[in-house]
Design a protein around this motif. Structure first.
Motif, PDB file in Angstrom:
ATOM      1  N   ARG A  18      71.053  75.050 -21.552  1.00 16.41           N
ATOM      2  CA  ARG A  18      70.480  74.463 -20.332  1.00 16.41           C
ATOM      3  C   ARG A  18      70.878  75.317 -19.128  1.00 16.41           C
ATOM      4  NH1 ARG A  18      71.661  72.630 -15.268  1.00 16.41           N
ATOM      5  NH2 ARG A  18      73.573  71.629 -16.014  1.00 16.41           N
ATOM      6  N   ASP A  19      72.107  75.190 -18.642  1.00 17.59           N
ATOM      7  CA  ASP A  19      72.482  75.982 -17.457  1.00 17.59           C
ATOM      8  C   ASP A  19      72.551  77.467 -17.792  1.00 17.59           C
ATOM      9  OD1 ASP A  19      73.415  76.799 -14.933  1.00 17.59           O
ATOM     10  OD2 ASP A  19      74.631  75.015 -14.700  1.00 17.59           O
ATOM     11  N   GLN A  22      69.327  78.929 -17.434  1.00 22.55           N
ATOM     12  CA  GLN A  22      68.874  78.967 -16.031  1.00 22.55           C
ATOM     13  C   GLN A  22      69.267  80.274 -15.321  1.00 22.55           C
ATOM     14  OE1 GLN A  22      69.307  74.176 -15.402  1.00 22.55           O
ATOM     15  NE2 GLN A  22      69.968  75.452 -13.712  1.00 22.55           N
ATOM     16  N   ILE A  52      66.101  70.876 -20.857  1.00 22.12           N
ATOM     17  CA  ILE A  52      65.525  70.001 -19.839  1.00 22.12           C
ATOM     18  C   ILE A  52      64.157  69.541 -20.327  1.00 22.12           C
ATOM     19  CG2 ILE A  52      64.815  69.837 -17.409  1.00 22.12           C
ATOM     20  CD1 ILE A  52      66.748  72.121 -16.784  1.00 22.12           C
ATOM     21  N   SER A 100      71.115  63.545 -13.447  1.00 23.27           N
ATOM     22  CA  SER A 100      71.766  64.202 -12.315  1.00 23.27           C
ATOM     23  C   SER A 100      71.265  63.623 -10.994  1.00 23.27           C
ATOM     24  CB  SER A 100      71.446  65.701 -12.364  1.00 23.27           C
ATOM     25  OG  SER A 100      71.930  66.340 -11.210  1.00 23.27           O
ATOM     26  N   VAL A 101      72.222  63.338 -10.101  1.00 18.82           N
ATOM     27  CA  VAL A 101      71.829  62.957  -8.737  1.00 18.82           C
ATOM     28  C   VAL A 101      72.611  63.809  -7.741  1.00 18.82           C
ATOM     29  CG1 VAL A 101      71.037  60.569  -8.984  1.00 18.82           C
ATOM     30  CG2 VAL A 101      73.492  61.029  -8.835  1.00 18.82           C
ATOM     31  N   LYS A 111      66.540  66.759  -1.192  1.00 21.54           N
ATOM     32  CA  LYS A 111      65.860  66.154  -2.361  1.00 21.54           C
ATOM     33  C   LYS A 111      65.437  64.701  -2.156  1.00 21.54           C
ATOM     34  CE  LYS A 111      68.253  69.358  -5.276  1.00 21.54           C
ATOM     35  NZ  LYS A 111      69.230  69.609  -6.326  1.00 21.54           N
ATOM     36  N   ARG A 122      67.038  54.996  -7.250  1.00 19.09           N
ATOM     37  CA  ARG A 122      66.426  55.758  -8.352  1.00 19.09           C
ATOM     38  C   ARG A 122      67.395  55.899  -9.515  1.00 19.09           C
ATOM     39  NH1 ARG A 122      62.524  59.376  -6.396  1.00 19.09           N
ATOM     40  NH2 ARG A 122      62.781  60.725  -8.193  1.00 19.09           N
ATOM     41  N   GLU A 142      75.652  66.038  -8.632  1.00 18.13           N
ATOM     42  CA  GLU A 142      75.390  67.430  -8.256  1.00 18.13           C
ATOM     43  C   GLU A 142      76.005  67.720  -6.894  1.00 18.13           C
ATOM     44  OE1 GLU A 142      71.774  70.662  -7.824  1.00 18.13           O
ATOM     45  OE2 GLU A 142      71.283  68.541  -7.915  1.00 18.13           O
ATOM     46  N   THR A 172      78.951  72.775  -7.866  1.00 15.33           N
ATOM     47  CA  THR A 172      77.630  73.373  -8.070  1.00 15.33           C
ATOM     48  C   THR A 172      77.514  74.791  -7.518  1.00 15.33           C
ATOM     49  OG1 THR A 172      76.647  71.195  -8.139  1.00 15.33           O
ATOM     50  CG2 THR A 172      75.146  73.001  -7.574  1.00 15.33           C
ATOM     51  N   GLU A 231      73.467  79.948 -13.853  1.00 20.35           N
ATOM     52  CA  GLU A 231      72.949  80.141 -12.495  1.00 20.35           C
ATOM     53  C   GLU A 231      73.846  81.095 -11.691  1.00 20.35           C
ATOM     54  OE1 GLU A 231      70.419  79.034 -10.675  1.00 20.35           O
ATOM     55  OE2 GLU A 231      69.513  77.462 -11.917  1.00 20.35           O
TER      56      GLU A 231
HETATM   57  C1  LIG Z   1      72.173  72.398 -10.279  1.00 20.07           C
HETATM   58  C2  LIG Z   1      71.193  72.520 -11.370  1.00 20.07           C
HETATM   59  O1  LIG Z   1      71.322  73.373 -12.181  1.00 20.07           O
HETATM   60  S1  LIG Z   1      69.948  71.429 -11.409  1.00 20.07           S
HETATM   61  C3  LIG Z   1      68.910  71.929 -12.739  1.00 20.07           C
HETATM   62  C4  LIG Z   1      67.966  72.980 -12.293  1.00 20.07           C
HETATM   63  N1  LIG Z   1      67.170  73.458 -13.381  1.00 20.07           N
HETATM   64  C5  LIG Z   1      65.885  73.730 -13.261  1.00 20.07           C
HETATM   65  O2  LIG Z   1      65.289  73.543 -12.225  1.00 20.07           O
HETATM   66  C6  LIG Z   1      65.225  74.360 -14.455  1.00 20.07           C
HETATM   67  C7  LIG Z   1      64.037  73.604 -14.982  1.00 20.07           C
HETATM   68  N2  LIG Z   1      63.180  73.126 -13.967  1.00 20.07           N
HETATM   69  C8  LIG Z   1      61.831  73.043 -14.093  1.00 20.07           C
HETATM   70  O3  LIG Z   1      61.257  73.420 -15.099  1.00 20.07           O
HETATM   71  C9  LIG Z   1      61.103  72.423 -12.980  1.00 20.07           C
HETATM   72  O4  LIG Z   1      61.851  72.572 -11.786  1.00 20.07           O
HETATM   73  C10 LIG Z   1      60.833  70.916 -13.249  1.00 20.07           C
HETATM   74  C11 LIG Z   1      59.907  70.779 -14.453  1.00 20.07           C
HETATM   75  C12 LIG Z   1      62.130  70.146 -13.519  1.00 20.07           C
HETATM   76  C13 LIG Z   1      60.174  70.316 -12.032  1.00 20.07           C
HETATM   77  O5  LIG Z   1      59.118  71.151 -11.667  1.00 20.07           O
HETATM   78  P1  LIG Z   1      58.108  70.861 -10.442  1.00 20.07           P
HETATM   79  O6  LIG Z   1      57.536  69.504 -10.589  1.00 20.07           O
HETATM   80  O7  LIG Z   1      57.171  71.993 -10.431  1.00 20.07           O
HETATM   81  O8  LIG Z   1      59.007  70.783  -9.124  1.00 20.07           O
HETATM   82  P2  LIG Z   1      59.938  71.847  -8.425  1.00 20.07           P
HETATM   83  O9  LIG Z   1      60.821  72.470  -9.431  1.00 20.07           O
HETATM   84  O10 LIG Z   1      59.171  72.789  -7.577  1.00 20.07           O
HETATM   85  O11 LIG Z   1      60.765  70.899  -7.443  1.00 20.07           O
HETATM   86  C14 LIG Z   1      61.789  70.065  -7.894  1.00 20.07           C
HETATM   87  C15 LIG Z   1      61.505  68.597  -7.635  1.00 20.07           C
HETATM   88  O12 LIG Z   1      62.547  67.825  -8.246  1.00 20.07           O
HETATM   89  C16 LIG Z   1      63.184  67.024  -7.242  1.00 20.07           C
HETATM   90  N3  LIG Z   1      64.583  66.834  -7.632  1.00 20.07           N
HETATM   91  C17 LIG Z   1      65.545  67.755  -7.667  1.00 20.07           C
HETATM   92  N4  LIG Z   1      66.687  67.221  -8.123  1.00 20.07           N
HETATM   93  C18 LIG Z   1      66.421  65.916  -8.377  1.00 20.07           C
HETATM   94  C19 LIG Z   1      67.192  64.848  -8.880  1.00 20.07           C
HETATM   95  N5  LIG Z   1      68.460  65.023  -9.228  1.00 20.07           N
HETATM   96  N6  LIG Z   1      66.599  63.647  -9.043  1.00 20.07           N
HETATM   97  C20 LIG Z   1      65.301  63.467  -8.705  1.00 20.07           C
HETATM   98  N7  LIG Z   1      64.520  64.450  -8.222  1.00 20.07           N
HETATM   99  C21 LIG Z   1      65.084  65.655  -8.059  1.00 20.07           C
HETATM  100  C22 LIG Z   1      62.997  67.816  -5.962  1.00 20.07           C
HETATM  101  O13 LIG Z   1      63.205  67.048  -4.835  1.00 20.07           O
HETATM  102  C23 LIG Z   1      61.536  68.244  -6.143  1.00 20.07           C
HETATM  103  O14 LIG Z   1      60.765  67.093  -5.957  1.00 20.07           O
HETATM  104  P3  LIG Z   1      59.388  67.009  -5.112  1.00 20.07           P
HETATM  105  O15 LIG Z   1      58.391  67.730  -5.966  1.00 20.07           O
HETATM  106  O16 LIG Z   1      59.117  65.560  -5.009  1.00 20.07           O
HETATM  107  O17 LIG Z   1      59.672  67.682  -3.826  1.00 20.07           O
END
Ligand SMILES: CC(=O)SCCNC(=O)CCNC(=O)[C@H](O)C(C)(C)COP(=O)(O)OP(=O)(O)OC[C@H]1O[C@@H](n2cnc3c(N)ncnc32)[C@H](O)[C@@H]1OP(=O)(O)O
Ligand SMILES: O=C(O)CCC(=O)C(=O)O
Length: 384
Positions: A18-19, A22, A52, A100-101, A111, A122, A142, A172, A231
């Protein structure tokens, strides 16, 4: 050994899939994800954060394929506080989900438009849905390290009261030092009755040190990645955490350390990024000796310049003849090739080795070393 640590069962929850994935530019295939999961399970890693599910069909297929292996390791999927994410996890056949929040102001602003009550609502709804599906739920804070400390405790306590089985403390953006980590995690551990998990990043080169500080403070689970992949500057490396706990606290985490090097190579190949030679535990130079004073001592007793037996992690030590080498190592290598030099000849060769190493900017192969010997021997012969 620290008794308080020895008395507790600490486990690894590896997040290479996962991470780790990333890390910018890394994209495992389904087959690679399956092979990495199998390897991690085979060496005794207790839990795998497999991906994910919300990413879509390919990720769901990969997670399903891992699930079908029937591994001993627990599998957990990473989710946002989003019901659709949980449904994707259910579609993967997962029995455990991590939700994760964001908990720092800066993350909540980005966010949840700064609306922390909405974020908590949520979290509550998502936990309820997950529990209704019969899932076990872990929660991650987070950006815990930049959160208001009382707010962090409130969120963690709330998650626990909603039925979470574990709370993850996330550094983070890797801003903590071990002492601060210890104090922050200690507060969480003292507040909660559920286990705390460490998730540390290496932006300041302190991911492993901070993971250990979390363990010292009472955390029972550590999120790691193979080779520290992840990351930006990466995560706490599995091989570093496992070997540090073993060497410093004298405690086994139940992982077959002899296969760590093989695992590192598997992940490096799948990631399409080489491991830096000086990478702790698994880098090419970790048990390599070139410098004269070191090589001389290691020839007498390898432990003079090794923290532990390299066989413990699947390595053997080796010597490199190069700019800093001295006569003991050079004579040894030449003797192994049937050549004995007198003192003057050895000094001449040492100078030639230095010159050649600077030209080629690396250590010399045995053939290159031998090619330096012939002219010296010929000159000595001619002047006799
Ligand atoms: C700290 C970390 O490592 S967190 C994990 C990060 N990992 C990744 O992002 C890798 C995989 N991610 C992905 O494939 C994509 O980002 C997906 C499928 C999860 C989402 O894709 P998309 O719908 O295209 O959205 P995008 O990535 O551009 O934006 C993220 C969305 O998640 C929301 N979001 C982020 N974190 C959270 C959370 N913890 N809880 C709820 N929503 C969240 C953002 O606010 C944004 O929402 P919005 O579209 O309403 O503005
Ligand atoms: O699980 C979480 O809450 C976030 C984990 C993470 O990848 C991070 O904080 O860097």
């Amino acid at each position: 050994m620290s008794n308080s640590i020895a008395a507790r069962l600490i486990q690894i929850n590896d997040t290479t899939l996962r991470d780790g994935e990333q890390a910018a530019g890394v994209a495992f295939t389904i087959e690679e994800k399956v092979a990495i999961a199998q390897f991690l399970d085979a060496i005794g890693v207790q839990e795998l954060e497999v991906g994910i599910p919300a990413m879509g069909q390919q990720e769901i297929e990969a997670i399903r394929a891992i699930g079908e292996l029937g591994l001993a390791a627990e599998l957990i999927g990473w989710n946002r506080a989003n019901i659709a994410d949980i449904k994707a996890s259910v579609a993967c056949g997962l029995k455990r989900v991590h939700v994760s929040v964001p908990v720092s102001d800066i993350q909540i602003a980005a966010k949840f438009h700064g609306q922390w009550r909405v974020m908590l609502g949520r979290l509550r709804d998502v936990i309820h849905v997950a529990l209704d599906h019969g899932l076990s739920v872990a929660v991650g804070g987070e950006d815990s390290s930049r959160a208001d400390s009382l707010f962090l405790l409130d969120v963690a306590y709330y998650a626990q009261s909603l039925g979470a089985f574990r709370f993850r403390f996330c550094d983070t953006v890797g801003i903590l030092d071990p002492l601060t980590t210890f104090h922050q995690v200690r507060q969480l551990v003292q507040t909660l009755s559920i286990p705390v998990e460490m998730h540390t990043h290496n932006d300041l080169g302190l991911a492993t040190a901070n993971a250990l500080a979390g363990i010292q403070a009472g955390a029972l689970s550590v999120n790691t990645t193979v080779n520290g992949l992840g990351e930006r500057a990466g995560n706490a490396a599995l091989e570093e955490v496992v070997m540090a706990v073993k060497q410093i606290y004298g405690m086994s985490l139940g992982i077959d350390t002899k296969r760590l090097l093989e695992l590192s190579r598997l992940v490096a190949k799948a990631a399409n990024y080489p491991v830096p030679p000086w990478k702790a535990i698994v880098g090419e130079n970790t048990f390599a000796h070139e410098s004269g004073i070191h090589a001389d001592a290691v020839l007498k007793n390898p432990m003079t310049y090794q923290p532990f037996d390299p066989a413990e992690v699947g390595w053997t030590h080796h010597f490199v003849v190069g700019k800093h080498s001295g006569r003991h190592l050079v004579q040894k290598v030449l003797q192994q090739n049937g050549i004995t030099l007198n003192a003057d000849e050895t000094q001449t060769i040492l100078q030639a080795i230095r010159d050649r190493s600077m030209q080629v900017k690396r250590g010399l192969t045995t053939d290159e070393l031998l090619s330096l010997v012939t002219p010296v021997k010929d000159t000595a012969h001619a002047t006799r």
